[in-house]
Motif scaffolding. Sequence first.
Motif, PDB file in Angstrom:
ATOM      1  N   ASN A   1       4.041   6.703  -5.382  1.00 39.66           N
ATOM      2  CA  ASN A   1       2.631   6.510  -5.737  1.00 39.66           C
ATOM      3  C   ASN A   1       2.455   6.083  -7.191  1.00 39.66           C
ATOM      4  O   ASN A   1       1.485   5.397  -7.522  1.00 39.66           O
ATOM      5  CB  ASN A   1       1.847   7.782  -5.455  1.00 39.66           C
ATOM      6  N   ALA A   2       3.373   6.454  -8.039  1.00 43.17           N
ATOM      7  CA  ALA A   2       3.282   6.045  -9.442  1.00 43.17           C
ATOM      8  C   ALA A   2       3.482   4.539  -9.594  1.00 43.17           C
ATOM      9  O   ALA A   2       2.990   3.936 -10.555  1.00 43.17           O
ATOM     10  CB  ALA A   2       4.314   6.792 -10.273  1.00 43.17           C
ATOM     11  N   LYS A   3       4.197   3.934  -8.635  1.00 40.08           N
ATOM     12  CA  LYS A   3       4.458   2.498  -8.677  1.00 40.08           C
ATOM     13  C   LYS A   3       3.632   1.725  -7.653  1.00 40.08           C
ATOM     14  O   LYS A   3       3.821   0.519  -7.498  1.00 40.08           O
ATOM     15  CB  LYS A   3       5.948   2.229  -8.438  1.00 40.08           C
ATOM     16  N   ASN A   4       2.764   2.423  -6.934  1.00 42.42           N
ATOM     17  CA  ASN A   4       1.942   1.779  -5.896  1.00 42.42           C
ATOM     18  C   ASN A   4       2.802   1.004  -4.896  1.00 42.42           C
ATOM     19  O   ASN A   4       2.430  -0.098  -4.454  1.00 42.42           O
ATOM     20  CB  ASN A   4       0.909   0.824  -6.519  1.00 42.42           C
ATOM     21  N   THR A   5       3.930   1.583  -4.542  1.00 42.88           N
ATOM     22  CA  THR A   5       4.911   0.867  -3.735  1.00 42.88           C
ATOM     23  C   THR A   5       5.388   1.716  -2.562  1.00 42.88           C
ATOM     24  O   THR A   5       5.616   2.916  -2.709  1.00 42.88           O
ATOM     25  CB  THR A   5       6.108   0.444  -4.607  1.00 42.88           C
ATOM     26  N   VAL A   6       5.530   1.058  -1.422  1.00 42.82           N
ATOM     27  CA  VAL A   6       6.128   1.657  -0.245  1.00 42.82           C
ATOM     28  C   VAL A   6       7.427   0.905   0.053  1.00 42.82           C
ATOM     29  O   VAL A   6       7.511  -0.307  -0.148  1.00 42.82           O
ATOM     30  CB  VAL A   6       5.167   1.624   0.967  1.00 42.82           C
TER      31      VAL A   6
ATOM     32  N   GLN B   1       2.021 -10.844   3.067  1.00 43.19           N
ATOM     33  CA  GLN B   1       2.378 -12.173   3.562  1.00 43.19           C
ATOM     34  C   GLN B   1       3.652 -12.151   4.396  1.00 43.19           C
ATOM     35  O   GLN B   1       3.958 -13.118   5.089  1.00 43.19           O
ATOM     36  CB  GLN B   1       2.559 -13.148   2.382  1.00 43.19           C
ATOM     37  N   GLY B   2       4.374 -11.057   4.324  1.00 43.66           N
ATOM     38  CA  GLY B   2       5.596 -10.913   5.107  1.00 43.66           C
ATOM     39  C   GLY B   2       6.829 -11.323   4.329  1.00 43.66           C
ATOM     40  O   GLY B   2       6.768 -12.151   3.413  1.00 43.66           O
ATOM     41  N   THR B   3       7.955 -10.747   4.705  1.00 41.00           N
ATOM     42  CA  THR B   3       9.238 -11.104   4.123  1.00 41.00           C
ATOM     43  C   THR B   3      10.247 -11.274   5.255  1.00 41.00           C
ATOM     44  O   THR B   3      10.307 -10.457   6.173  1.00 41.00           O
ATOM     45  CB  THR B   3       9.699 -10.061   3.089  1.00 41.00           C
ATOM     46  N   GLN B   4      11.010 -12.335   5.202  1.00 39.40           N
ATOM     47  CA  GLN B   4      11.934 -12.663   6.279  1.00 39.40           C
ATOM     48  C   GLN B   4      13.213 -11.838   6.169  1.00 39.40           C
ATOM     49  O   GLN B   4      13.842 -11.785   5.097  1.00 39.40           O
ATOM     50  CB  GLN B   4      12.296 -14.144   6.248  1.00 39.40           C
TER      51      GLN B   4
ATOM     52  N   VAL C   1      -7.927  -5.653  -1.862  1.00 36.97           N
ATOM     53  CA  VAL C   1      -6.602  -5.096  -1.624  1.00 36.97           C
ATOM     54  C   VAL C   1      -5.594  -6.232  -1.455  1.00 36.97           C
ATOM     55  O   VAL C   1      -5.800  -7.158  -0.687  1.00 36.97           O
ATOM     56  CB  VAL C   1      -6.599  -4.217  -0.365  1.00 36.97           C
ATOM     57  N   GLN C   2      -4.503  -6.113  -2.185  1.00 34.50           N
ATOM     58  CA  GLN C   2      -3.415  -7.079  -2.046  1.00 34.50           C
ATOM     59  C   GLN C   2      -2.112  -6.339  -1.825  1.00 34.50           C
ATOM     60  O   GLN C   2      -1.855  -5.316  -2.461  1.00 34.50           O
ATOM     61  CB  GLN C   2      -3.310  -7.958  -3.283  1.00 34.50           C
ATOM     62  N   LEU C   3      -1.308  -6.873  -0.914  1.00 36.12           N
ATOM     63  CA  LEU C   3      -0.003  -6.299  -0.601  1.00 36.12           C
ATOM     64  C   LEU C   3       1.040  -7.394  -0.757  1.00 36.12           C
ATOM     65  O   LEU C   3       0.880  -8.492  -0.200  1.00 36.12           O
ATOM     66  CB  LEU C   3       0.018  -5.764   0.829  1.00 36.12           C
ATOM     67  N   VAL C   4       2.090  -7.103  -1.490  1.00 31.34           N
ATOM     68  CA  VAL C   4       3.139  -8.092  -1.727  1.00 31.34           C
ATOM     69  C   VAL C   4       4.486  -7.483  -1.359  1.00 31.34           C
ATOM     70  O   VAL C   4       4.934  -6.525  -1.994  1.00 31.34           O
ATOM     71  CB  VAL C   4       3.148  -8.566  -3.184  1.00 31.34           C
ATOM     72  N   GLU C   5       5.118  -8.062  -0.327  1.00 34.92           N
ATOM     73  CA  GLU C   5       6.429  -7.590   0.114  1.00 34.92           C
ATOM     74  C   GLU C   5       7.544  -8.341  -0.614  1.00 34.92           C
ATOM     75  O   GLU C   5       7.365  -9.490  -1.028  1.00 34.92           O
ATOM     76  CB  GLU C   5       6.623  -7.805   1.616  1.00 34.92           C
TER      77      GLU C   5
ATOM     78  N   CYS D   1       7.017  -3.010  -0.875  1.00 41.04           N
ATOM     79  CA  CYS D   1       5.659  -3.540  -0.749  1.00 41.04           C
ATOM     80  C   CYS D   1       4.821  -2.899  -1.845  1.00 41.04           C
ATOM     81  O   CYS D   1       4.640  -1.679  -1.846  1.00 41.04           O
ATOM     82  CB  CYS D   1       5.092  -3.244   0.619  1.00 41.04           C
ATOM     83  N   THR D   2       4.324  -3.726  -2.736  1.00 42.10           N
ATOM     84  CA  THR D   2       3.505  -3.230  -3.834  1.00 42.10           C
ATOM     85  C   THR D   2       2.044  -3.565  -3.567  1.00 42.10           C
ATOM     86  O   THR D   2       1.707  -4.707  -3.243  1.00 42.10           O
ATOM     87  CB  THR D   2       3.958  -3.829  -5.162  1.00 42.10           C
ATOM     88  N   ALA D   3       1.213  -2.552  -3.710  1.00 44.10           N
ATOM     89  CA  ALA D   3      -0.207  -2.696  -3.432  1.00 44.10           C
ATOM     90  C   ALA D   3      -1.022  -2.716  -4.714  1.00 44.10           C
ATOM     91  O   ALA D   3      -0.631  -2.128  -5.729  1.00 44.10           O
ATOM     92  CB  ALA D   3      -0.678  -1.545  -2.547  1.00 44.10           C
ATOM     93  N   SER D   4      -2.162  -3.379  -4.644  1.00 41.15           N
ATOM     94  CA  SER D   4      -3.098  -3.398  -5.772  1.00 41.15           C
ATOM     95  C   SER D   4      -4.511  -3.489  -5.232  1.00 41.15           C
ATOM     96  O   SER D   4      -4.737  -3.824  -4.069  1.00 41.15           O
ATOM     97  CB  SER D   4      -2.803  -4.579  -6.704  1.00 41.15           C
ATOM     98  N   GLY D   5      -5.464  -3.154  -6.069  1.00 47.74           N
ATOM     99  CA  GLY D   5      -6.859  -3.308  -5.704  1.00 47.74           C
ATOM    100  C   GLY D   5      -7.593  -2.036  -5.354  1.00 47.74           C
ATOM    101  O   GLY D   5      -8.817  -2.052  -5.169  1.00 47.74           O
ATOM    102  N   ARG D   6      -6.855  -0.937  -5.206  1.00 49.99           N
ATOM    103  CA  ARG D   6      -7.514   0.343  -4.942  1.00 49.99           C
ATOM    104  C   ARG D   6      -6.508   1.461  -5.191  1.00 49.99           C
ATOM    105  O   ARG D   6      -5.321   1.197  -5.420  1.00 49.99           O
ATOM    106  CB  ARG D   6      -8.037   0.401  -3.505  1.00 49.99           C
TER     107      ARG D   6
END
Length: 125
Positions: free
Chosen positions: A73-78, A117-120, A2-6, A22-27
């Motif tokens: 959910n179509a973009k795997n993004t919150v 990883q966080g976003t400032q 699982v990877q999360l990128v903000e 936040c876009t998720a990948s891996g599941r």
Amino acid sequence: QVQLVESGGGLVQAGGSLRLSCTASGRTFSIYTMGWFRQAPGKEREFVAHISWYSSAYYADSVKGRFSISRDNAKNTVYLQMNSLKPEETAVYYCATGPRPYTVPTATESEYHYWGQGTQVTVSS
């Protein structure tokens, strides 16, 4: 894995708005609760909001009425839409998710096993 990128953080004046992503990948994304947390300098990380796999949202009292969490959910993004930002909300914002699907959402940090990883976000007065 699982990877999360903000993304979406930055500098904004008090009273302004930002939208974090936040876009998720891996599941499979749609069956997991997603949460947002933040950590201000010198403080512990705190819960901000979560959205369940059935798209029910819950907020910390401090952000109710100003922040809005949503998911695509179509973009795997919150997303976290933040309005009327205050200087004391300057922090690193993290998205997170748990290890099990179809769970009852929680604001408990230890229930979230995967973190971005966080976003400032910096709010100037």
